[in-house]
Every structure is written in C-alpha cells, then in structure tokens.
Design a protein around this motif. Structure first.
Motif, mmCIF file in Angstrom:
data_model
loop_
_atom_site.group_PDB
_atom_site.id
_atom_site.type_symbol
_atom_site.label_atom_id
_atom_site.label_comp_id
_atom_site.label_asym_id
_atom_site.label_seq_id
_atom_site.Cartn_x
_atom_site.Cartn_y
_atom_site.Cartn_z
ATOM 1 N N VAL A 162 2.023 8.762 -5.383
ATOM 2 C CA VAL A 162 1.250 7.693 -4.741
ATOM 3 C C VAL A 162 0.519 6.866 -5.792
ATOM 4 C CG1 VAL A 162 -0.761 7.222 -3.277
ATOM 5 C CG2 VAL A 162 0.987 8.840 -2.517
ATOM 6 N N THR A 163 -0.086 7.540 -6.748
ATOM 7 C CA THR A 163 -0.872 6.838 -7.776
ATOM 8 C C THR A 163 -0.002 5.910 -8.611
ATOM 9 O OG1 THR A 163 -2.485 8.635 -7.913
ATOM 10 C CG2 THR A 163 -2.335 7.140 -9.796
ATOM 11 N N ASP A 190 0.856 -1.186 0.000
ATOM 12 C CA ASP A 190 0.000 0.000 0.000
ATOM 13 C C ASP A 190 0.894 1.238 0.000
ATOM 14 O OD1 ASP A 190 -2.385 1.459 0.036
ATOM 15 O OD2 ASP A 190 -2.319 1.681 2.204
ATOM 16 N N VAL A 191 0.386 2.326 -0.536
ATOM 17 C CA VAL A 191 1.100 3.604 -0.554
ATOM 18 C C VAL A 191 0.094 4.701 -0.237
ATOM 19 C CG1 VAL A 191 2.599 5.146 -1.880
ATOM 20 C CG2 VAL A 191 2.560 2.694 -2.423
ATOM 21 N N ASP A 192 0.450 5.582 0.691
ATOM 22 C CA ASP A 192 -0.401 6.738 0.929
ATOM 23 C C ASP A 192 0.474 7.953 1.195
ATOM 24 O OD1 ASP A 192 0.451 6.256 3.492
ATOM 25 O OD2 ASP A 192 -1.470 5.559 4.244
ATOM 26 N N MET A 193 -0.136 9.039 1.602
ATOM 27 C CA MET A 193 0.561 10.318 1.673
ATOM 28 C C MET A 193 0.248 11.050 2.968
ATOM 29 S SD MET A 193 0.006 13.583 -0.861
ATOM 30 C CE MET A 193 -1.426 14.152 0.037
ATOM 31 N N ARG A 194 1.229 11.761 3.482
ATOM 32 C CA ARG A 194 1.026 12.669 4.603
ATOM 33 C C ARG A 194 1.620 14.014 4.209
ATOM 34 N NH1 ARG A 194 -1.938 9.423 5.669
ATOM 35 N NH2 ARG A 194 -2.275 8.199 7.556
ATOM 36 N N VAL A 224 5.305 4.261 2.074
ATOM 37 C CA VAL A 224 5.283 2.998 1.340
ATOM 38 C C VAL A 224 5.279 1.848 2.346
ATOM 39 C CG1 VAL A 224 6.456 1.580 -0.388
ATOM 40 C CG2 VAL A 224 6.590 4.088 -0.530
ATOM 41 N N PRO A 264 3.125 14.829 -4.588
ATOM 42 C CA PRO A 264 3.057 13.531 -3.903
ATOM 43 C C PRO A 264 1.861 12.675 -4.298
ATOM 44 C CG PRO A 264 2.463 15.323 -2.403
ATOM 45 C CD PRO A 264 3.007 15.960 -3.644
ATOM 46 N N ARG A 265 0.728 13.291 -4.637
ATOM 47 C CA ARG A 265 -0.440 12.482 -5.018
ATOM 48 C C ARG A 265 -0.171 11.699 -6.302
ATOM 49 N NH1 ARG A 265 -4.781 13.470 -1.918
ATOM 50 N NH2 ARG A 265 -4.824 15.436 -0.740
ATOM 51 N N VAL A 276 5.594 10.505 1.060
ATOM 52 C CA VAL A 276 4.941 9.327 0.497
ATOM 53 C C VAL A 276 5.287 8.135 1.368
ATOM 54 C CG1 VAL A 276 4.790 7.800 -1.503
ATOM 55 C CG2 VAL A 276 4.977 10.274 -1.837
ATOM 56 N N ASN A 323 1.446 2.939 -6.526
ATOM 57 C CA ASN A 323 0.388 1.971 -6.226
ATOM 58 C C ASN A 323 0.025 1.141 -7.456
ATOM 59 O OD1 ASN A 323 -0.638 1.553 -3.614
ATOM 60 N ND2 ASN A 323 -1.609 3.564 -3.571
#
Length: 215
Positions: free
Chosen positions: A135-136, A93-97, A112, A131-132, A110, A139
């Motif tokens: 992430v895309t 999974d990958v997300d962002m802060r 990971v 960063p978005r 990012v 992923n």
C-alpha cells in the motif's frame, strides 16, 4: 520480460539459459515440486519498483503484480490469463483489507481506487504478502506520478502565454475565490480519524467514495 528455469528443491541444475519446452515434464525420479512452485520465473526488470504474487490457500491461481514508475501490472487466472495494466497517475488511493485468516498467513487484499474518465474503479490485488508495504509504495509512486503530470500540464499552460501580456490583478473589492480543498489531503485526514477511532470503517469507506466521486 526475460524468463529463467527455476528447478524445485532436489532437482539437478539445468544448463545456463535452458527453458523447458512445451509439454516438458520433470523426471519421475526427482522429488515432487512444492505446491504452487513455478518452474519458470521472470527475471526482475530494472524498472520494477515492487512485485508480488498472491499467496492463495491452495498455492495455485494467485495473481501476479508488478509496479513501475508509470504502470501497475496485474495478471489473474489459472486456465486463461487476464493481464491488465493501470497508468499509475490514475491511481487516486490505495488501502488494505485483511481478514483474520489472511492476517494469520501474513497476506491481505490491496484495494486500488482508479480514476477512469467517468467513474472510480476498484481493482483488488488479492492475498498480497506484506500488504501494508505494498500500500505504501503504490500510494507513494502514484502521488509522484500525479505530481509529475500536473507539473507537465502547468508548464504547457504557461509556455503558451505570450510574454508581453500583463498579469491581471483581481479587481479591488472583489473577494478572491476560496482555495480549493485538496481531495488527497481530505483522504489523509479521514484516514487519521479512522486510525484514531473517531470514525468507523463503514463511515470511512462511505466518505472516501464520496470524496473520490468528486474528482
């Protein structure tokens, strides 16, 4: 990977293919290079799907990140470089802060999540521009790599089954086992609940780690 000389604005052009030797310094009469400017850069690898450099507040010490269809590379460090690589198929999974100051600068961290043999490891790519988008693409690349590996495993499994063996049907009256819940589908739905405001960020993070721990 091939490298090339990257003269700062106002510097004279260098001969084609020239690289500064160890200890080389620009002429004092030339304009100073902008803070954080790399005078030697790497040429884009044809296999590179995405690459970025962390844009720190000071302009120095930002990590270098590069993604191919099979590996995610990252380098960190100023005095000494810590270079590592992650098999993309192990990325779950990958997300962002993004802190407020990062948002104003157009960068973010990012996150990971990597499935190791006995644990889930968190790797943070810091101060990544756009960063978005990062992430895309990470992923999507990881999802494709996992699907490819699963296809290979299934192909190997069925190739080892003798063709003359009959397919065994389940015994009458015996209920079939419930279908396994796809963890990635759970994570997707959980993300939708967070976007809709049904769950908080803390609840999202706790539930996501619970799902990843079961993999």
């Amino acid at each position: 990977m091939a490298k090339k000389f990257n003269p700062a604005p106002g510097w004279p052009p260098a001969p084609e293919g020239w690289l500064p030797p160890v200890g080389w310094q620009p002429d004092p009469a030339w304009p100073p290079a902008p803070q954080g400017w790399d005078i030697v850069v790497e040429l884009n690898d044809p296999g590179t799907l995405w690459e970025a450099r962390g844009l720190t507040l000071t302009g120095i010490g930002g990590g270098k990140y590069r993604l191919t269809s099979t590996l995610l590379y990252f380098e960190k460090g100023i005095v000494s470089t810590n270079a590592q690589q992650i098999p993309v198929a192990q990325i779950m999974d990958v997300d962002m802060r993004q802190a407020l100051i990062q948002k104003s600068r157009g960068v973010g961290n990012v996150l990971v999540h990597v499935q190791r043999s006995n644990r889930v490891e968190l790797v943070i790519l810091e101060d990544v521009p756009e960063p978005r988008a990062a992430v895309t693409i990470i992923n999507e690349t990881a999802r494709a790599a996992r699907l490819y590996e699963q296809t290979l495993r299934n192909t190997h499994h069925y190739a080892g089954v003798p063709a003359h063996l009959p397919v065994t049907a389940p015994a009458p009256g015996v209920p079939s086992a419930p279908a396994a819940v796809d963890p990635m589908e759970q994570l997707r739905r959980l993300g939708e609940l967070r976007e809709a405001g049904v769950v908080t960020d803390d609840e999202f993070s706790a539930k996501k780690m619970e799902i990843l721990a079961r993999l």
